[in-house]
Design an enzyme around this catalytic site. Structure first.
Site, PDB file in Angstrom:
ATOM      1  N   TYR A 148      -9.226 -10.018  -7.444  1.00  0.00           N
ATOM      2  CA  TYR A 148      -8.202  -9.994  -8.490  1.00  0.00           C
ATOM      3  C   TYR A 148      -8.347 -11.154  -9.459  1.00  0.00           C
ATOM      4  O   TYR A 148      -7.881 -11.075 -10.595  1.00  0.00           O
ATOM      5  CB  TYR A 148      -6.805  -9.987  -7.861  1.00  0.00           C
ATOM      6  CG  TYR A 148      -6.520  -8.718  -7.120  1.00  0.00           C
ATOM      7  CD1 TYR A 148      -6.299  -7.517  -7.800  1.00  0.00           C
ATOM      8  CD2 TYR A 148      -6.505  -8.687  -5.730  1.00  0.00           C
ATOM      9  CE1 TYR A 148      -6.057  -6.342  -7.122  1.00  0.00           C
ATOM     10  CE2 TYR A 148      -6.260  -7.507  -5.034  1.00  0.00           C
ATOM     11  CZ  TYR A 148      -6.043  -6.347  -5.735  1.00  0.00           C
ATOM     12  OH  TYR A 148      -5.813  -5.173  -5.059  1.00  0.00           O
ATOM     13  N   ARG A 159       0.870  -1.178   0.000  1.00  0.00           N
ATOM     14  CA  ARG A 159       0.000   0.000   0.000  1.00  0.00           C
ATOM     15  C   ARG A 159       0.908   1.229   0.000  1.00  0.00           C
ATOM     16  O   ARG A 159       2.028   1.191   0.540  1.00  0.00           O
ATOM     17  CB  ARG A 159      -0.893   0.016   1.238  1.00  0.00           C
ATOM     18  CG  ARG A 159      -1.815  -1.193   1.371  1.00  0.00           C
ATOM     19  CD  ARG A 159      -2.572  -1.157   2.700  1.00  0.00           C
ATOM     20  NE  ARG A 159      -3.478  -2.281   2.831  1.00  0.00           N
ATOM     21  CZ  ARG A 159      -3.147  -3.455   3.395  1.00  0.00           C
ATOM     22  NH1 ARG A 159      -1.918  -3.633   3.879  1.00  0.00           N
ATOM     23  NH2 ARG A 159      -4.022  -4.440   3.482  1.00  0.00           N
ATOM     24  N   LYS A 166      -2.113  -3.136   8.006  1.00  0.00           N
ATOM     25  CA  LYS A 166      -3.293  -2.821   8.797  1.00  0.00           C
ATOM     26  C   LYS A 166      -3.329  -3.679  10.047  1.00  0.00           C
ATOM     27  O   LYS A 166      -2.942  -4.850  10.023  1.00  0.00           O
ATOM     28  CB  LYS A 166      -4.560  -3.050   7.969  1.00  0.00           C
ATOM     29  CG  LYS A 166      -4.737  -2.043   6.837  1.00  0.00           C
ATOM     30  CD  LYS A 166      -6.057  -2.232   6.132  1.00  0.00           C
ATOM     31  CE  LYS A 166      -6.282  -1.163   5.069  1.00  0.00           C
ATOM     32  NZ  LYS A 166      -7.570  -1.341   4.365  1.00  0.00           N
ATOM     33  N   ARG A 200      -0.288  -1.593  -6.906  1.00  0.00           N
ATOM     34  CA  ARG A 200      -0.636  -2.719  -6.021  1.00  0.00           C
ATOM     35  C   ARG A 200      -1.591  -3.664  -6.756  1.00  0.00           C
ATOM     36  O   ARG A 200      -1.434  -4.886  -6.706  1.00  0.00           O
ATOM     37  CB  ARG A 200      -1.279  -2.176  -4.743  1.00  0.00           C
ATOM     38  CG  ARG A 200      -1.768  -3.234  -3.749  1.00  0.00           C
ATOM     39  CD  ARG A 200      -2.182  -2.526  -2.467  1.00  0.00           C
ATOM     40  NE  ARG A 200      -2.971  -3.348  -1.570  1.00  0.00           N
ATOM     41  CZ  ARG A 200      -2.477  -4.200  -0.667  1.00  0.00           C
ATOM     42  NH1 ARG A 200      -1.163  -4.368  -0.599  1.00  0.00           N
ATOM     43  NH2 ARG A 200      -3.265  -4.869   0.150  1.00  0.00           N
ATOM     44  N   HIS A 205      -3.677  -9.275   3.112  1.00  0.00           N
ATOM     45  CA  HIS A 205      -5.123  -9.356   3.319  1.00  0.00           C
ATOM     46  C   HIS A 205      -5.431 -10.358   4.435  1.00  0.00           C
ATOM     47  O   HIS A 205      -4.907 -11.472   4.429  1.00  0.00           O
ATOM     48  CB  HIS A 205      -5.831  -9.816   2.037  1.00  0.00           C
ATOM     49  CG  HIS A 205      -5.894  -8.774   0.984  1.00  0.00           C
ATOM     50  ND1 HIS A 205      -6.115  -9.054  -0.350  1.00  0.00           N
ATOM     51  CD2 HIS A 205      -5.765  -7.415   1.052  1.00  0.00           C
ATOM     52  CE1 HIS A 205      -6.118  -7.925  -1.043  1.00  0.00           C
ATOM     53  NE2 HIS A 205      -5.904  -6.927  -0.228  1.00  0.00           N
TER      54      HIS A 205
END
Length: 283
Positions: free
Chosen positions: A264, A134, A158, A232, A255
């Site tokens: 994707y 990211r 994250k 990305r 993720h």
């Protein structure tokens, strides 16, 4: 939430904004956050929809509201959760914008390493495409998170979760060239742990690097729609196009759920179908 859930500053800021909108709306009809009814919350959501708020923003807004009222119930500030029965708006599958492999090659070829800023940008673009970071993760990298000897970068994503991502040969070379030729010139004698400092020797903002991407895309005559996460998305799509396992891509992207990564596969399938129709003699 920051202490317990480990949410990012951007997420917390979005939640704070959502609750501020709600508090102002409730105040306009003589209510407070603590005594709002389900009907009042529905009216608020309807009011925001009429203002043209996107479904994705509406869904996140509802998530903010639910988290808040669950917190109030858990801490016995209120007895019943007025948001419990509110329906989340149905979201269609949004296919992320990406670039072809040829467009990526043109983009990565634009920065010229006879200039310190462009040498830095070249390393950042190569790293972004090689790792699928990211933009917020990229600009916050420090020297201690990079291991050129092992060919790895340690990323804090994250939820403050760390992951190790391989650099790849081209990114490795670009970073090595940048460290040898340009970083000291950018810092001008200052000391900094930031891997990719700004002209002032400080951490670059996401917005600044986004402008740099657009600058090089313009120079490369790339007309495709761009977003801060374009490289990305390209990283994930191109990996899948070349046969990568979906779970490997999930780990590389950081993720938490495989369902997030699965978007994707749709992008890859559409691209493969297009290539088949264009190049197969019976396509």
């Amino acid at each position: 939430m920051w202490a317990i859930k480990g949410l990012s500053d951007n997420t917390l800021s979005a939640y704070r904004t959502d609750l501020t909108h709600l508090a102002r709306y409730l105040a306009s009809i003589g209510l407070w956050l603590e005594n709002a009814s389900q009907a009042a919350l529905l009216d608020f959501i309807d009011w925001r929809t009429q203002q043209g708020i996107a479904k994705t923003s509406s869904a996140r807004q509802l998530s903010s509201i639910r988290r808040y009222y669950r917190y109030l119930v858990a801490h016995q500030t209120i007895n019943e959760d007025p948001s419990a029965l509110l329906d989340t708006p149905k979201l269609g599958k949004h296919l992320p914008s990406t670039l072809t492999e040829q467009e990526v090659e043109r983009l990565l070829a634009e920065p010229q390493c006879d200039d310190a800023i462009e040498c830095r940008d070249a390393a950042m673009l190569e790293l972004l495409y090689a790792t699928g970071l990211r933009v917020s993760e990229l600009v916050s990298l420090t020297l201690s998170m990079l291991s050129l000897r092992q060919g790895l970068v340690r990323v804090t994503g994250k939820g403050n979760k760390d992951r190790l991502v391989p650099l790849g040969e081209m990114a490795h070379q670009a970073i090595e060239r940048y460290l040898q030729q340009a970083r000291a010139e950018l810092l001008k004698g200052q000391s900094s742990e930031v891997l990719f400092p700004s002209r002032r020797g400080q951490m670059m903002t996401r917005q600044t690097f986004w402008h740099r991407i657009k600058h090089y895309a313009l120079r490369a005559n790339i007309s495709s729609e761009l977003s801060p996460h374009t490289l990305r998305h390209a990283f994930a799509t191109h990996l899948l196009n070349h046969g990568a396992d979906l779970r490997v891509v999930q780990l590389l992207l950081g993720h938490s759920s495989l369902s997030t990564t699965q978007i994707y596969t749709h992008v890859a399938q559409l691209r493969l179908a297009k290539l088949h129709s264009e190049h197969h003699p019976r396509g």
